[in-house]
Write a protein that holds these residues in place. Structure first.
Motif, mmCIF file in Angstrom:
data_model
loop_
_atom_site.group_PDB
_atom_site.id
_atom_site.type_symbol
_atom_site.label_atom_id
_atom_site.label_comp_id
_atom_site.label_asym_id
_atom_site.label_seq_id
_atom_site.Cartn_x
_atom_site.Cartn_y
_atom_site.Cartn_z
ATOM 1 N N ASP A 210 0.859 -1.313 0.213
ATOM 2 C CA ASP A 210 0.126 -0.004 -0.104
ATOM 3 C C ASP A 210 0.805 1.130 0.108
ATOM 4 O OD1 ASP A 210 -0.145 1.459 2.623
ATOM 5 O OD2 ASP A 210 -1.287 0.015 3.389
ATOM 6 N N ASN A 211 2.011 1.100 0.395
ATOM 7 C CA ASN A 211 3.043 2.347 0.450
ATOM 8 C C ASN A 211 3.166 2.749 -1.065
ATOM 9 O OD1 ASN A 211 6.215 2.835 0.119
ATOM 10 N ND2 ASN A 211 5.433 3.813 1.868
ATOM 11 N N LEU A 212 3.352 2.047 -1.904
ATOM 12 C CA LEU A 212 3.691 2.477 -3.315
ATOM 13 C C LEU A 212 2.605 3.400 -3.881
ATOM 14 C CD1 LEU A 212 2.249 1.026 -6.273
ATOM 15 C CD2 LEU A 212 2.976 -0.987 -4.765
ATOM 16 N N TYR A 216 1.783 10.658 0.039
ATOM 17 C CA TYR A 216 1.705 11.642 1.228
ATOM 18 C C TYR A 216 3.032 11.319 2.033
ATOM 19 C CZ TYR A 216 -1.065 12.923 5.546
ATOM 20 O OH TYR A 216 -1.489 13.328 6.600
ATOM 21 N N HIS A 217 3.460 10.252 2.087
ATOM 22 C CA HIS A 217 4.560 9.874 2.958
ATOM 23 C C HIS A 217 5.951 10.689 2.382
ATOM 24 C CE1 HIS A 217 6.038 6.829 0.305
ATOM 25 N NE2 HIS A 217 7.275 6.631 0.932
ATOM 26 N N PRO A 218 6.271 11.125 1.184
ATOM 27 C CA PRO A 218 7.701 11.242 0.898
ATOM 28 C C PRO A 218 8.429 12.443 1.560
ATOM 29 C CG PRO A 218 6.606 10.597 -0.911
ATOM 30 C CD PRO A 218 5.698 10.508 0.077
ATOM 31 N N SER A 221 8.799 10.881 5.308
ATOM 32 C CA SER A 221 9.574 9.683 5.383
ATOM 33 C C SER A 221 10.999 9.773 4.618
ATOM 34 C CB SER A 221 9.051 8.414 4.704
ATOM 35 O OG SER A 221 8.045 8.092 5.403
ATOM 36 N N HIS A 222 10.986 10.572 3.324
ATOM 37 C CA HIS A 222 12.070 10.851 2.830
ATOM 38 C C HIS A 222 12.643 12.368 2.830
ATOM 39 C CE1 HIS A 222 11.608 6.778 1.409
ATOM 40 N NE2 HIS A 222 10.367 6.988 0.997
ATOM 41 N N ALA A 223 12.332 12.976 4.039
ATOM 42 C CA ALA A 223 12.615 14.180 4.358
ATOM 43 C C ALA A 223 14.242 14.323 4.384
ATOM 44 C CB ALA A 223 12.087 14.735 5.565
ATOM 45 N N ASP A 345 14.725 4.363 4.419
ATOM 46 C CA ASP A 345 13.702 4.910 5.666
ATOM 47 C C ASP A 345 12.405 4.329 5.424
ATOM 48 O OD1 ASP A 345 15.697 6.529 6.741
ATOM 49 O OD2 ASP A 345 15.560 7.796 5.177
ATOM 50 N N ASP A 346 12.211 3.394 4.325
ATOM 51 C CA ASP A 346 10.709 2.965 4.463
ATOM 52 C C ASP A 346 10.473 1.719 5.371
ATOM 53 O OD1 ASP A 346 9.069 4.533 2.488
ATOM 54 O OD2 ASP A 346 10.624 3.881 0.936
ATOM 55 N N GLY A 347 11.416 0.654 5.066
ATOM 56 C CA GLY A 347 11.083 -0.658 5.821
ATOM 57 C C GLY A 347 10.663 -0.441 7.226
HETATM 58 FE FE LIG Z 1 9.051 5.368 0.442
#
Ligand SMILES: [Fe+2]
Ligand code: FES
Lengths: 428, 186
Positions: A210-212, A216-218, A221-223, A345-347
């Motif tokens: 569902d993350n793909l 909303y997260h980048p 999560s990827h800041a 940073d996702d896992g």
């Molecule tokens: Fe990601």
């Protein structure tokens, strides 16, 4: 709805009772319940068309590649007649694993236990003591390897299903699945770069999937990637300008339109999406993410409710000049995979989301997938595809769980064909 | 068939006086131990300073292959890898940590680099090739644990009176990585 009592009042029941599509809520139980997991293996993985590998990985007779359909390990082979076979990697005698190398070249597969020997097409061709010990009591023709019910490929991507009643691959993919794969297939003159990255994450496979769709997260999560200037997400992608395509059987695509500054990172998809550059993330239900504008495929293989193996395939055009090829390879290595500056940073997020679903009290609080629900409508793209044009949203995720419940509750492919929700039109 | 890693000790080295070899061995070992301490103490900026500007930091993908295809066990340069970094990318890896938003390392993991079996395999005027085995242990949050074993093939270069790392090729023993990510440096 009284969230605090809903889940605790119910021990089991149909999958649809875990996914509240009206309110966009998903019961956490589905991420950690053993019985549900086993049902997924049976009703989703043993039924779906599963991605196996790309044709370039089994180019010549004797080439093989090991992968999985659910928890069943399969060998993908190219036989001497040029056909692709998907064989269960388990000897019919005592069930021992035949092939232990993850890829390679073989003339046949001899079982290391008692030596039953199988051809590249799965036929049992050799049995030690066939005359002397079995004395006519074994019919070799009856004891070939178990195999996929159907094997087919779409533009070089090989898929297999264990269900003889599954519709053909083209029908299965539908428009959304085909559009999703087309960005990876490009002109079909592509191959897989040697080296499939493989790692294990302690998460339920669905939370990885569902993350793909999750744009909303980048920024959070990827800041670190943005702030260290490795990949300036904010300058590249529009949050307020996003696209979603929802297809039959749970396929979906979600992605932002790309700012002029980021066009290098956008997909060359005039043919599939229209003219405005975009960064689409398709999922071929259940578990194949087409990433990095079709340069990578990320396969999410379930290894129990709490464990997922992530495999990264990297695609390059065959005639790409060496320098360009190198650029593609480096970009993929630096971006995704377990060492990727973004993917790292996702896992842990998925693992911790999974961890919390085990808690009895936590299970009383469903997860929220309602962003944008009821606020958007399906329109025609410049190419006539049905899609939603909107801001950051969770339509792709909720669609996936809705489809998940339909797959889980259907007793057969016939039932699924009849009862699944067709791609939506109008308001969603 | 021999995998393309690891080298026999060269003649130049064999011809050296034992004492000179011991001195070099000592210097190289101390260098590697100090480097490991910088990583474990999270002094990443100091660690970056140990690298030459042309460093190649590379971890190929290892595959479970049958004995007759062991020459394909590791991916080759230009194939896919887990790390394939120049200094610029390594600097991004470090810069990421300083943002406070590198979630894979927030809170930071605890690592321990054990460096053993240090063998100097070649020596030319300014460069020393060194192989070492490592055990990189990572303890993370409350109960997360990772253990990476493998071998590093380094090229050290003398720059002034210092040694610097001009090449680090890392060969892991796992084929499917049993780790959520590779947010540690090897
Ligand atoms: Fe990601
Ligand atoms: S288990 Fe394979 S030959 Fe006996």
């Amino acid at each position: 709805m009284n969230q605090a009592t809903k889940a605790s009042a119910r021990d089991a029941g149909p999958a649809s009772s875990y996914v509240d599509t009206e309110n966009g809520l998903v019961d956490r139980t589905i991420f950690s319940d053993e019985a549900i997991y086993h049902r997924e293996l049976e009703r989703i993985f043993a039924r779906a068309w599963n991605f196996m590998c790309h044709e370039s990985q089994v180019k010549e007779a004797g080439d093989f590649f090991l992968t999985r359909i659910g928890e069943d390990q399969v060998i993908v082979t190219r036989d001497k007649k040029g056909a692709v076979n998907v064989l269960l990697n388990s000897c019919r005698h005592r069930g021992n694993t035949l092939c232990r190398a993850e890829q390679g070249k073989a003339r046949s597969f001899m079982c290391p236990y008692h030596g039953w020997n199988y051809g590249l097409d799965g036929k049992l061709v050799g049995v030690p003591g066939y005359e002397e010990f079995y004395r006519g009591g074994l019919d070799r023709d009856e004891w070939g390897l178990g195999h996929a019910a159907q094997v087919d490929s779409y533009k070089g991507f090989i898929f297999a299903t264990m269900d003889p009643d599954a519709p053909g691959l083209l029908e299965y993919l539908g428009e959304t699945g085909r559009v999703g794969l087309d960005i990876a297939a490009k002109d079909e003159n592509i191959e897989v770069l040697p080296g499939i990255q493989k790692n294990r994450i302690g998460c339920n496979w669905k939370l990885a999937v569902d993350n793909l769709f999750d744009w909303y997260h980048p920024t959070i999560s990827h800041a670190s990637s943005d702030r260290s200037d490795f990949f300036p997400l904010q300058d590249t992608l529009y949050q307020m300008n996003q696209m979603v395509m929802l297809g039959d059987y749970g396929h979906a695509i979600a992605g932002p339109f790309v700012k002029p500054e980021g066009e290098d990172a956008a997909s060359d998809v005039e043919n599939t999406y229209g003219t405005q550059p975009i960064m689409p993330h398709p999922n071929i239900f259940p578990n194949l993410w087409i990433a990095l504008n079709g340069t990578q495929l990320s396969l999410r293989l379930p290894r129990g409710p709490f464990e997922t193996e992530i495999w990264w395939f990297t695609l390059v055009q065959k005639d790409l000049p060496a320098e360009e090829r190198r650029k593609t390879q480096l970009f993929a290595t630096h971006f995704f995979g377990p060492g990727g500056l973004l993917e790292q940073d996702d896992g842990e997020n998925w693992a911790h989301s999974t961890r919390a679903t085990k808690g009895i009290a936590n299970r009383r609080y469903p997860l929220h997938y309602a962003m944008g629900k009821g606020k958007d409508k399906v329109v025609d793209s410049p190419l006539g595809h049905k899609r939603v044009e909107t801001v950051v949203n969770e339509h792709g995720q909720l669609w996936t769980y809705k489809a998940w419940a339909e797959w889980m509750d259907a007793d057969s492919w016939d039932e699924l064909k009849q009862n699944h929700t067709p791609a939506p039109t109008g308001r969603i | 068939m021999r995998a393309a890693i690891g080298k026999e000790v060269t003649n130049t080295l064999r011809d050296m006086e034992l004492e000179a070899r011991m001195r070099m061995q000592y210097e190289v070992e101390q260098f590697l131990y100090n480097e490991a301490a910088l990583l474990d103490d999270r002094k990443f900026q100091d660690w970056i300073d140990l690298l030459t500007d042309d460093i190649h930091y590379w971890m190929p993908i290892r595959r479970t292959m049958n004995a007759n295809q062991l020459n394909e066990e590791f991916t080759k340069p230009g194939d896919m890898a887990y790390f394939d970094d120049d200094k610029e990318v390594l600097k991004y890896r470090i810069a990421r940590l300083d943002t406070g938003y590198a979630w894979a390392e927030q809170p930071p993991s605890r690592t321990r680099h054990l460096i053993t079996n240090v063998r100097i395999t070649n020596f030319e005027e300014k460069e020393i090739d060194v192989e070492s085995n490592f055990h990189l242990y990572r303890s993370r949050l409350d109960t997360e644990e990772d253990s990476w074993f493998g071998k590093r093939c380094d090229r050290l270069r003398r720059v002034g009176s210092d040694l610097k790392i001009a090449r680090r090729h890392i060969y892991l023993d796992q084929t499917v990585l049993l780790s959520t990510n590779l947010s540690s440096l090897f």
